[in-house]
Design an enzyme around this catalytic site. Structure first.
Site, PDB file in Angstrom:
ATOM      1  N   GLU A 173       6.531 -59.611  19.717  1.00  0.00           N
ATOM      2  CA  GLU A 173       7.524 -60.688  19.512  1.00  0.00           C
ATOM      3  C   GLU A 173       8.766 -60.466  20.382  1.00  0.00           C
ATOM      4  OE1 GLU A 173       8.108 -60.843  15.246  1.00  0.00           O
ATOM      5  OE2 GLU A 173       6.395 -62.208  15.056  1.00  0.00           O
ATOM      6  N   GLU A 365      -1.234 -62.528  15.033  1.00  0.00           N
ATOM      7  CA  GLU A 365      -0.676 -62.427  13.681  1.00  0.00           C
ATOM      8  C   GLU A 365      -0.731 -63.795  13.001  1.00  0.00           C
ATOM      9  OE1 GLU A 365       3.193 -60.717  13.190  1.00  0.00           O
ATOM     10  OE2 GLU A 365       2.858 -59.227  14.761  1.00  0.00           O
TER      11      GLU A 365
HETATM   12  C1  BGP Z   1       6.232 -60.346  12.332  1.00  0.00           C
HETATM   13  C2  BGP Z   1       6.004 -58.892  12.775  1.00  0.00           C
HETATM   14  C3  BGP Z   1       4.982 -58.147  11.985  1.00  0.00           C
HETATM   15  C4  BGP Z   1       4.916 -58.556  10.521  1.00  0.00           C
HETATM   16  C5  BGP Z   1       5.073 -60.049  10.314  1.00  0.00           C
HETATM   17  C6  BGP Z   1       5.155 -60.438   8.855  1.00  0.00           C
HETATM   18  O1  BGP Z   1       7.507 -60.719  12.715  1.00  0.00           O
HETATM   19  O2  BGP Z   1       5.564 -58.890  14.123  1.00  0.00           O
HETATM   20  O3  BGP Z   1       5.264 -56.775  12.158  1.00  0.00           O
HETATM   21  O4  BGP Z   1       5.772 -57.809   9.755  1.00  0.00           O
HETATM   22  O5  BGP Z   1       6.213 -60.530  10.962  1.00  0.00           O
HETATM   23  O6  BGP Z   1       6.503 -60.391   8.444  1.00  0.00           O
HETATM   24  P1  BGP Z   1       6.913 -59.575   7.141  1.00  0.00           P
HETATM   25  O7  BGP Z   1       6.212 -58.276   7.240  1.00  0.00           O
HETATM   26  O8  BGP Z   1       8.387 -59.488   7.218  1.00  0.00           O
HETATM   27  O9  BGP Z   1       6.438 -60.407   5.968  1.00  0.00           O
END
Ligand code: BGP
Length: 471
Positions: A173, A365
């Site tokens: 990201e 993701e």
């Molecule tokens: C994205 C990240 C991941 C993951 C995902 C889910 O921004 O790349 O690492 O964490 O978010 O978010 P969260 O874990 O805050 O629910």
């Protein structure tokens, strides 16, 4: 639709990140990363030193249980597994000249297990895990020196693992830097915030580093396919007014510039205008400009939600965005953490990215964070996570639609294929996995793994190459 739109060889799998899954934060020579002083993720202040309430210090102990976890991924039929290499396992402080062999050896063991099960690795080089020493001694990515440190780190990985890893992502990201400077750019945040000039210079340094890593991969591991990785978030106008449409274009430009640079090899005109209007003079050398022409082989991205935008400040009821909030969309439902659920948005972003860049795309993701309830069914502990099945089914149906639209999609790795520590809030109660892990926000639990209902569901989706999805 009886025939599956998913092509033969479509890579089905799941994704995690070192800091959220491994634990063993100070084992075998690993140095501290920014995550080790972020006990509450980006939802709370950093700590001066590691604190016992930081769930990531143990996480789900994947460092020791990786063989069991990868066997469970194989049981679902994964063709690919996305994970990150913790930079501070390889270079504990980040500015050493020689790597930490014990850190490299751990990832050799991970790759051994993946090869045993015929699962393709997809490696994120830097996933919000900047060595803390680089943050505190150098100011993180605001310092041009980080380009050299990252180059040495990437070269070390390509030389060690280049014959075993085909798919590489340079930064997780990369477009979150301006919104999460410490987590994303290792930039200490002083009172009053980080000056914009420094944030944009840090963005430039990361883009140059990403391009240099791409060039190095081509030299050292010619079979490598290097991708950038961006947070995608389709933006809808709150009303049909042209001003709201302009607000959407501005928001989109803020996100799309990273993919533009990675696929076209230069800064677009709208971005140069942004710099002019902010009075920002970037330090860009001719070598930097040449470096940026090393464009990627594919574009990968995360997708969780869409958001709305408006030019009317009185309507700015800010939405609970992941890292980049927007304005709540009144036509959408939200998750328990306020993330607006929009499967169609995934089809839209796939079309937008394909039309714009004409590069193969990889969804690395996508998933639903939810409070799961462990129950017993037929004497087995499990979670009846129909809500997660519905979320994933509906999003995968839209991936199928995009493929029907002619979009070249390489694969899909669901986020958090096993319960891990969340990034934004550093909770374990925000569960994403097909596999439940018995560990709670207060650190209690047995760390036992249990298959959720979605475990079998996803195995069917993979086995049928998407034909079992319900439209
Ligand atoms: C994205 C990240 C991941 C993951 C995902 C889910 O921004 O790349 O690492 O964490 O978010 O978010 P969260 O874990 O805050 O629910």
């Amino acid at each position: 639709m009886t025939t599956t739109p998913f092509p033969d060889g479509f890579l089905w799998g799941g994704a995690t990140a070192a800091n959220q899954i491994e634990g063993a934060y100070d084992v075998d020579g690993k140095g501290l990363s920014v995550q080790d002083v972020m006990p509450k993720g980006i939802s709370g202040p950093r700590s001066a030193q590691p604190t016992p309430d930081n769930l990531k210090h143990v996480a789900i102990d994947h460092y020791h249980r990786y063989a069991e976890d990868i066997a469970l991924f194989a049981e679902m039929g994964f063709g690919v597994y996305r994970f990150s290499i913790a930079w501070s396992r390889i270079f504990p402080k980040g500015d050493e000249t020689e790597p930490n062999e014990a850190g490299l050896a751990f990832y050799d063991r991970i790759l051994d297990e993946l090869e045993k099960h015929g699962i393709e690795p997809l490696v994120t080089i830097s996933h919000y895990e900047t060595p803390l020493h680089l943050a505190e001694q150098y100011g993180g990515w605001t310092n041009r020196a980080l380009i050299g440190f990252y180059e040495r780190y990437a070269r070390t990985l390509f030389e060690r693992f280049g014959s075993r890893v085909t798919y590489w992502l340079t930064f997780n990201e990369i477009n979150s830097l301006l919104h999460a400077p410490f987590m994303s750019g290792g930039i200490p945040i002083p009172e009053g915030g980080v000056p914009e000039q420094q944030l944009y210079q840090a963005m430039h340094h990361e883009l140059v580093a990403s391009a240099r890593a791409t060039r190095i991969a081509r030299e050292v591991a010619p079979a490598a396919k290097v991708g950038c990785m961006v947070l995608s978030m389709p933006v809808y106008p709150l009303t049909p007014s042209p001003d709201d449409a302009l607000a959407v274009m501005d928001a989109d430009h803020g996100n799309l510039v990273y993919g533009d640079v990675h696929t076209r090899g230069a800064y677009p005109g709208y971005f140069l205008r942004t710099l002019r209007e902010k009075g920002i003079e970037l330090d860009i050398t001719d070598e930097d400009r040449d470096d940026l022409t090393n464009t990627v082989d594919f574009v990968s991205f995360s997708y969780y939600m869409s958001i709305a935008e408006t030019a009317d400040p009185s309507k700015r009821v800010t939405g609970e965005g992941n890292i980049m909030g927007g304005v709540s969309n009144p036509t959408l439902e939200a998750s328990e953490w306020g993330w607006q659920i929009d499967p169609v948005g995934l089809r839209l972003v796939l079309n937008q990215f394909w039309d714009r860049w004409q590069k193969p795309l990889f969804i690395v993701e996508n998933g639903l964070g939810a409070r799961d309830q462990l129950v017993e069914v037929d004497g087995e502990k499990t979670v009846v996570d129909d809500y997660r099945i519905a979320y994933l089914n509906d999003h995968l149906v839209q991936v199928g639609e995009a493929i029907e639209d002619g979009v070249d999609v390489l694969g899909y790795t669901s986020w958090g294929c096993i319960d891990i520590v969340s990034a934004s809030t550093a909770q374990l109660s925000k569960r994403y996995g097909f596999i439940y892990v018995d560990r709670n926000d207060d650190g209690t639990g047995t760390l036992e793994r249990y298959r959720k209902k979605s475990f079998g569901w996803y195995a069917d989706v993979i086995r049928s190459n998407g034909a079992s999805l319900t439209r």
